[in-house]
Design a protein around this motif. Structure first.
Motif, PDB file in Angstrom:
ATOM      1  N   LEU A 112       0.753  -1.224   0.004  1.00  0.00           N
ATOM      2  CA  LEU A 112       0.034  -0.026   0.015  1.00  0.00           C
ATOM      3  C   LEU A 112       0.984   1.195  -0.149  1.00  0.00           C
ATOM      4  CD1 LEU A 112      -2.742  -1.044   2.382  1.00  0.00           C
ATOM      5  CD2 LEU A 112      -2.870  -1.317  -0.012  1.00  0.00           C
ATOM      6  N   GLY A 113       2.107   1.159   0.213  1.00  0.00           N
ATOM      7  CA  GLY A 113       2.810   2.206   0.173  1.00  0.00           C
ATOM      8  C   GLY A 113       2.803   2.898   1.548  1.00  0.00           C
ATOM      9  N   GLU A 114       3.833   4.075   1.885  1.00  0.00           N
ATOM     10  CA  GLU A 114       3.810   4.496   3.037  1.00  0.00           C
ATOM     11  C   GLU A 114       2.484   5.282   3.660  1.00  0.00           C
ATOM     12  OE1 GLU A 114       6.928   7.521   5.807  1.00  0.00           O
ATOM     13  OE2 GLU A 114       7.532   6.585   3.643  1.00  0.00           O
ATOM     14  N   GLN A 115       2.125   4.903   4.542  1.00  0.00           N
ATOM     15  CA  GLN A 115       0.887   5.445   5.068  1.00  0.00           C
ATOM     16  C   GLN A 115      -0.374   5.192   4.258  1.00  0.00           C
ATOM     17  OE1 GLN A 115      -0.362   7.114   8.037  1.00  0.00           O
ATOM     18  NE2 GLN A 115       1.669   6.427   8.776  1.00  0.00           N
ATOM     19  N   GLY A 116      -0.203   4.084   3.326  1.00  0.00           N
ATOM     20  CA  GLY A 116      -1.209   3.898   2.644  1.00  0.00           C
ATOM     21  C   GLY A 116      -1.503   4.808   1.458  1.00  0.00           C
ATOM     22  N   VAL A 117      -0.356   5.574   0.850  1.00  0.00           N
ATOM     23  CA  VAL A 117      -0.240   6.541   0.095  1.00  0.00           C
ATOM     24  C   VAL A 117      -1.039   6.143  -1.480  1.00  0.00           C
ATOM     25  CG1 VAL A 117       1.767   6.058  -1.061  1.00  0.00           C
ATOM     26  CG2 VAL A 117       0.975   8.339  -0.902  1.00  0.00           C
TER      27      VAL A 117
END
Length: 221
Positions: A112-117
């Motif tokens: 999802l990428g950092e912090q769900g970016v």
């Protein structure tokens, strides 16, 4: 303050910023401890409970859920690490999240990428709701869970929340009064105190503070 909540009841907590709404959730989860008085869960003083046992009774859906730069599987199992694949998928479907997860490049194995970016705000919220469904708590805490969403995302998130709240004790922090018309009671907080409790119609008659909040929010309508 004094507030008694019955099993299965839906209670909204409203009031001005700084009134103590978020602090109340912190106290329930023992992120802070009270200096006097008692908070009891099923007649047991929560300060006598092991924090991990206490917190296992709750699921929190915050305004900005924490997501990790790992897979969808791992983000959802954060709510219940021992959940099977079938249980994770069932929770995602109940939260109206399965459809957009299936459209990700690697489905549930997508990172999802950092912090769900890589996700939208509404998708963030539906993953947080899926976590809570997977956790299957006795008590649900909703902290402005739909406040930052567009109309279409809010509709889907509300549907997911309705499923999650069914037959479950729920406390809802809300600034937008239009989002809490379905609750059993509303508690109005101001300066750390519960100053009024009732339904929307009752509070319009009995609480000047609630009536002012309602007038400001519903004036355009």
């Amino acid at each position: 303050m004094s507030l008694d909540i019955q099993p299965g009841e839906r209670v909204a907590i409203v009031g001005p910023s700084g009134g103590g709404k978020s602090t109340l959730f912190d106290l329930l989860l023992r992120f802070r401890d009270i200096e006097s008085g008692v908070i009891a869960l099923d007649a047991v003083n929560i300060q006598s409970m092991d924090p991990s046992v206490l917190r296992s009774q709750f699921a929190l859906v915050p305004q900005q859920p924490v997501l990790f730069s790992s897979t969808v599987w791992e983000n959802l199992r954060y709510g219940r690490p021992d959940a099977t694949d079938e249980q994770v998928i069932a929770a995602a479907k109940a939260a109206y999240a399965d459809e957009f997860i299936q459209q990700l490049p690697e489905g549930y194995s997508s990172t999802l990428g950092e912090q769900g970016v890589k996700l939208s705000g509404g998708q963030h919220q539906r993953l947080a709701i899926a976590r809570a469904i997977l956790r299957n708590p006795k008590i649900l805490l909703l902290d402005e869970a739909t406040s930052a969403l567009d109309a279409q995302s809010e509709h889907l998130v509300k549907q997911a929340l309705d499923r999650l709240m069914k037959d479950r004790t729920t406390l809802i922090i809300a600034h937008r009064l239009a989002t809490i018309t379905h609750v059993d009671r509303i508690a109005v907080m101001d300066k750390g105190r519960v100053v009024a409790v009732g339904t929307h119609e009752e509070l319009l008659e009995s609480s000047g503070l609630y009536r002012r909040l309602a007038d400001l929010q519903f004036a355009d309508r």
